[in-house]
Scaffold this motif. Structure first.
Motif, short mmCIF file in Angstrom:
data_model
loop_
_atom_site.label_atom_id
_atom_site.label_comp_id
_atom_site.label_asym_id
_atom_site.label_seq_id
_atom_site.Cartn_x
_atom_site.Cartn_y
_atom_site.Cartn_z
N GLY A 129 0.76 -1.38 -0.04
CA GLY A 129 0.01 -0.03 0.02
C GLY A 129 0.91 1.26 0.14
O GLY A 129 0.33 2.19 0.17
N ALA A 130 1.98 1.18 -0.42
CA ALA A 130 2.95 2.41 -0.14
C ALA A 130 2.67 3.04 -1.59
O ALA A 130 2.33 2.51 -2.55
CB ALA A 130 4.46 1.82 -0.19
N THR A 131 3.48 4.33 -1.64
CA THR A 131 3.47 5.26 -2.85
C THR A 131 4.82 4.68 -3.42
O THR A 131 5.70 4.63 -3.01
CB THR A 131 3.49 6.72 -2.53
N THR A 132 4.52 4.37 -4.84
CA THR A 132 5.75 3.98 -5.48
C THR A 132 6.03 4.94 -6.71
O THR A 132 5.15 5.39 -7.31
CB THR A 132 5.29 2.46 -6.25
N VAL A 133 7.39 5.10 -6.72
CA VAL A 133 7.72 6.08 -8.00
C VAL A 133 9.00 5.29 -8.52
O VAL A 133 10.20 5.04 -8.08
CB VAL A 133 8.26 7.10 -7.34
N ASP A 134 8.78 4.96 -10.13
CA ASP A 134 9.84 4.15 -10.75
C ASP A 134 11.02 5.08 -11.09
O ASP A 134 11.04 6.11 -11.14
CB ASP A 134 9.06 3.27 -11.67
N GLY A 135 11.96 4.15 -11.39
CA GLY A 135 13.24 5.00 -11.80
C GLY A 135 13.28 5.80 -13.10
O GLY A 135 14.13 6.75 -13.11
N ALA A 136 12.34 5.77 -13.88
CA ALA A 136 12.27 6.50 -14.99
C ALA A 136 11.79 8.00 -14.65
O ALA A 136 12.29 9.06 -15.45
CB ALA A 136 11.04 5.95 -15.97
N TRP A 137 10.92 8.07 -13.43
CA TRP A 137 10.69 9.48 -13.14
C TRP A 137 12.07 10.24 -12.79
O TRP A 137 12.28 11.44 -12.84
CB TRP A 137 9.85 9.51 -11.81
N MET A 138 13.08 9.50 -12.05
CA MET A 138 14.38 10.14 -11.84
C MET A 138 15.27 10.60 -12.81
O MET A 138 15.53 11.56 -13.14
CB MET A 138 15.12 9.23 -10.74
N LEU A 139 15.21 9.46 -13.79
CA LEU A 139 15.72 9.84 -15.24
C LEU A 139 15.20 10.97 -15.70
O LEU A 139 15.94 11.91 -16.61
CB LEU A 139 15.59 8.60 -16.10
#
Ligand code: ATR
Length: 269
Positions: A230-240
């Motif tokens: 149930g956590a918020t997820t942010v994948d590595g493409a957002w950082m890129l």
């Protein structure tokens, strides 16, 4: 020069997604610009940057293995100097070229884009290599307290001595650290092209936001476990994406067309 030329210095750079991402932005805003890749020999990095300056190249991104060398050649901004690595060079001023580290800001903007608050957050950064350094400094500068956990524990302690309000830990402490955290960032290579995770799934919880710097695959085991918890997820493409957005904005002084750059990137991942 009518056409602005931007580029990426690295070795190797063959698989880079930066050219299509930046050129999509130029197209969208009608800018006469190109983004190309350069692969100098390791010994030629000084000449490459001086040559770019002499040729009137507008800006360069810098990647492995040149980020630390670049710091010694340009005038680094404060955050880049403390991180010890430059990934963006701006040649537009009259003096020496200016060096920035947009990896740090990229991670922050990726989190903020997902409504994650950094100020006063308790953050855990797994990894104390190049990516871990940039992210730990970025989070601390934005007001988080940062626990750095690394396989080689001494590297976590060394980094924690440099980063404000940071503590260093071994991986054995991760479970407890994550249980008490608001933000978790994976800055190791664990999970890249393999179904492995640096963090025990049991430690993840719904009050946590998880950013994985790994972007291949986009949905790592860590992010899958985080979503299950149930956590918020942010994948590595957002950082890129956001390290590129930040570089674009430094170079052009304009707001980047983030959605267009995101589409260009994700359609190739
Ligand atoms: P980058 O520039 O991508 O950060 P790096 O500087 O080589 O690359 O750092 C890699 C990071 O991933 C390090 O924190 C490394 O831990 P060590 O300092 O102990 O080497 C971490 N790492 C790599 N493989 C790992 C693994 N199998 N388990 C845990 N951590 C790992």
């Amino acid at each position: 020069m009518a056409m602005d030329v931007y580029g990426l210095l690295g070795n190797p750079v063959g698989h880079s997604l930066s050219p299509p991402m930046h050129e999509a932005a130029y197209d969208e805003l009608g800018l006469e610009a190109r983004y190309v890749t350069f692969e100098p020999d390791e010994d030629d990095i000084d000449d490459a940057i001086a040559g770019a300056d002499a040729l009137g190249i507008a800006g360069l991104n810098v990647t492995i293995p040149f980020k630390q060398d670049a710091l010694e050649i340009v005038a680094p901004e404060d955050l880049a100097a403390r991180i010890g690595a430059v990934n963006t060079i701006d040649f537009s001023g009259s003096g020496p070229p200016t060096g920035y580290n947009t990896d740090a800001v990229g991670a922050l903007r990726a989190l903020r884009d997902h409504d994650v608050t950094i100020q006063d957050a308790r953050a855990v950064v797994v990894g104390a290599g190049g990516a871990g350094r940039a992210i730990a400094f970025g989070l601390a500068d934005a007001g988080a307290t940062v626990a750095i956990a690394n396989r080689t524990e001494s590297k976590a302690h060394d980094l924690a001595e440099e980063v404000p309000r940071a503590t260093g830990h071994g991986l054995a402490e991760l479970e407890q650290l994550v249980a008490d955290a608001d933000v978790l960032v994976n800055a190791t290579s664990v999970g890249m092209e393999s179904d492995t995770t640096p963090v025990p799934a049991d430690a993840l919880h719904e009050d946590l936001a998880v950013l994985d710097a790994v972007y291949s695959p986009l949905e790592t085991r860590l992010l899958r476990d985080a979503a299950d918890a149930g956590a918020t997820t942010v994948d590595g493409a957002w950082m890129l994406l956001y390290q590129g957005v930040e570089a674009f904005e430094i170079w052009t002084g304009r707001d980047a067309p983030v959605d267009v750059m995101n589409d260009a990137l994700r359609s190739r991942l």
